[in-house]
Design a protein around this motif. Structure first.
Motif, short mmCIF file in Angstrom:
data_model
loop_
_atom_site.label_atom_id
_atom_site.label_comp_id
_atom_site.label_asym_id
_atom_site.label_seq_id
_atom_site.Cartn_x
_atom_site.Cartn_y
_atom_site.Cartn_z
N ALA A 51 63.11 49.70 -5.84
CA ALA A 51 61.78 49.36 -6.37
C ALA A 51 61.29 50.41 -7.37
CB ALA A 51 60.78 49.22 -5.23
N ARG A 52 62.12 51.43 -7.62
CA ARG A 52 61.72 52.50 -8.55
C ARG A 52 61.68 52.01 -9.99
NH1 ARG A 52 66.07 56.68 -8.05
NH2 ARG A 52 67.26 54.77 -8.04
N ASP A 53 60.91 52.70 -10.82
CA ASP A 53 60.75 52.34 -12.22
C ASP A 53 62.05 52.41 -13.02
OD1 ASP A 53 58.07 51.82 -11.90
OD2 ASP A 53 57.42 53.79 -12.57
N VAL A 54 63.02 53.21 -12.58
CA VAL A 54 64.28 53.34 -13.32
C VAL A 54 65.19 52.13 -13.13
CG1 VAL A 54 64.25 55.87 -13.28
CG2 VAL A 54 65.44 54.62 -11.47
N CYS A 55 64.87 51.27 -12.19
CA CYS A 55 65.70 50.10 -11.91
C CYS A 55 65.37 48.96 -12.87
CB CYS A 55 65.50 49.64 -10.47
SG CYS A 55 66.08 50.87 -9.28
N PRO A 56 66.35 48.09 -13.13
CA PRO A 56 66.08 46.93 -13.99
C PRO A 56 64.93 46.10 -13.43
CG PRO A 56 68.44 47.14 -13.57
CD PRO A 56 67.75 48.14 -12.68
N GLN A 57 64.13 45.57 -14.32
CA GLN A 57 62.89 44.90 -13.90
C GLN A 57 63.13 43.76 -12.92
OE1 GLN A 57 60.32 43.67 -17.06
NE2 GLN A 57 58.83 42.77 -15.68
N VAL A 58 64.16 42.94 -13.15
CA VAL A 58 64.41 41.80 -12.26
C VAL A 58 64.75 42.29 -10.85
CG1 VAL A 58 66.87 41.54 -12.86
CG2 VAL A 58 65.54 39.57 -12.07
N VAL A 59 65.51 43.36 -10.73
CA VAL A 59 65.85 43.92 -9.43
C VAL A 59 64.61 44.56 -8.81
CG1 VAL A 59 67.24 45.68 -8.24
CG2 VAL A 59 68.25 44.34 -10.08
N ARG A 60 63.88 45.31 -9.61
CA ARG A 60 62.68 46.00 -9.13
C ARG A 60 61.66 45.00 -8.58
NH1 ARG A 60 61.47 48.70 -13.58
NH2 ARG A 60 59.86 47.29 -14.27
N GLN A 61 61.46 43.88 -9.28
CA GLN A 61 60.48 42.89 -8.83
C GLN A 61 60.85 42.33 -7.45
OE1 GLN A 61 60.61 40.20 -12.17
NE2 GLN A 61 58.67 40.96 -12.97
N ASP A 62 62.13 41.99 -7.27
CA ASP A 62 62.57 41.48 -5.97
C ASP A 62 62.41 42.53 -4.90
OD1 ASP A 62 63.22 38.97 -6.93
OD2 ASP A 62 65.35 39.43 -7.21
N CYS A 63 62.80 43.76 -5.20
CA CYS A 63 62.74 44.83 -4.20
C CYS A 63 61.30 45.15 -3.80
CB CYS A 63 63.45 46.08 -4.72
SG CYS A 63 65.25 45.88 -4.72
N VAL A 64 60.38 45.10 -4.74
CA VAL A 64 58.97 45.34 -4.41
C VAL A 64 58.48 44.25 -3.46
CG1 VAL A 64 56.62 45.30 -5.37
CG2 VAL A 64 58.40 46.67 -6.47
N THR A 65 58.85 43.00 -3.73
CA THR A 65 58.46 41.88 -2.86
C THR A 65 59.07 42.04 -1.48
OG1 THR A 65 58.26 40.38 -4.74
CG2 THR A 65 58.56 39.37 -2.57
N TRP A 66 60.38 42.33 -1.43
CA TRP A 66 61.06 42.49 -0.14
C TRP A 66 60.50 43.67 0.63
CZ3 TRP A 66 66.30 42.08 -3.05
CH2 TRP A 66 66.54 40.75 -3.38
N GLN A 67 60.22 44.76 -0.08
CA GLN A 67 59.67 45.96 0.59
C GLN A 67 58.33 45.63 1.23
OE1 GLN A 67 58.62 49.23 -2.00
NE2 GLN A 67 59.14 50.72 -0.44
N ASP A 68 57.51 44.88 0.52
CA ASP A 68 56.21 44.49 1.06
C ASP A 68 56.38 43.61 2.30
OD1 ASP A 68 53.30 44.34 0.94
OD2 ASP A 68 53.57 42.28 0.25
#
Length: 143
Positions: free
Chosen positions: A57-74
């Motif tokens: 979910a970090r900013d250095v990750c590709p946006q599509v991966v980051r978006q999914d990870c932020v959702t999953w983390q929540d």
């Protein structure tokens, strides 16, 4: 003037090219963490999944991966059970300077009323203060 600008251009190329492997490595770490997080989540290891999703979910990750990870983390954050441990002596007085281990891993050396995240399932809780006999208890944690 031609010499210095060529040297500057060459240095800039080396700096940019030198950064590419690190960036590619970061993308791989992001993708691996998203996959590992999903595997951990499916196997009920929610605390581990939370840690993996925090990486992707970090900013250095590709946006599509980051978006999914932020959702999953929540989603995982909302579903991780927590426990609050209290220990009392024979007279019913709260003990505060107590080492608490869950499944053999130390989680605290001082009780303060705060909760601990724990995966669902059975766990062995151990409390010891050095003054009283250690106590172990097997508990089933539900979501």
């Amino acid at each position: 003037m031609r010499g210095p600008s060529f040297v500057s251009l060459l240095l800039a190329s080396v700096i940019v090219l030198g950064a590419l492997p690190a960036r590619a490595g970061e993308k791989e770490v992001c993708l691996d963490s998203s996959i590992d997080g999903q595997k951990a989540r499916k196997s009920g290891k929610l605390v581990e999944a939370k840690e993996k999703f925090a990486i992707c979910a970090r900013d250095v990750c590709p946006q599509v991966v980051r978006q999914d990870c932020v959702t999953w983390q929540d989603e995982v954050n909302k579903s991780i059970p927590t426990v609050t441990v209290g220990v009392r002596d024979a007279d019913g007085h709260d003990l505060l300077d107590v080492r608490i281990s869950i499944d053999g891993q130390l989680v605290t050396e001082h009780l303060d009323g705060k909760s601990f995240p724990v995966d669902p399932g059975t766990h062995v809780f151990r409390a010891e203060d050095g003054k009283h006999p250690a106590v172990e208890e097997l508990s089933l944690i539900h979501i």
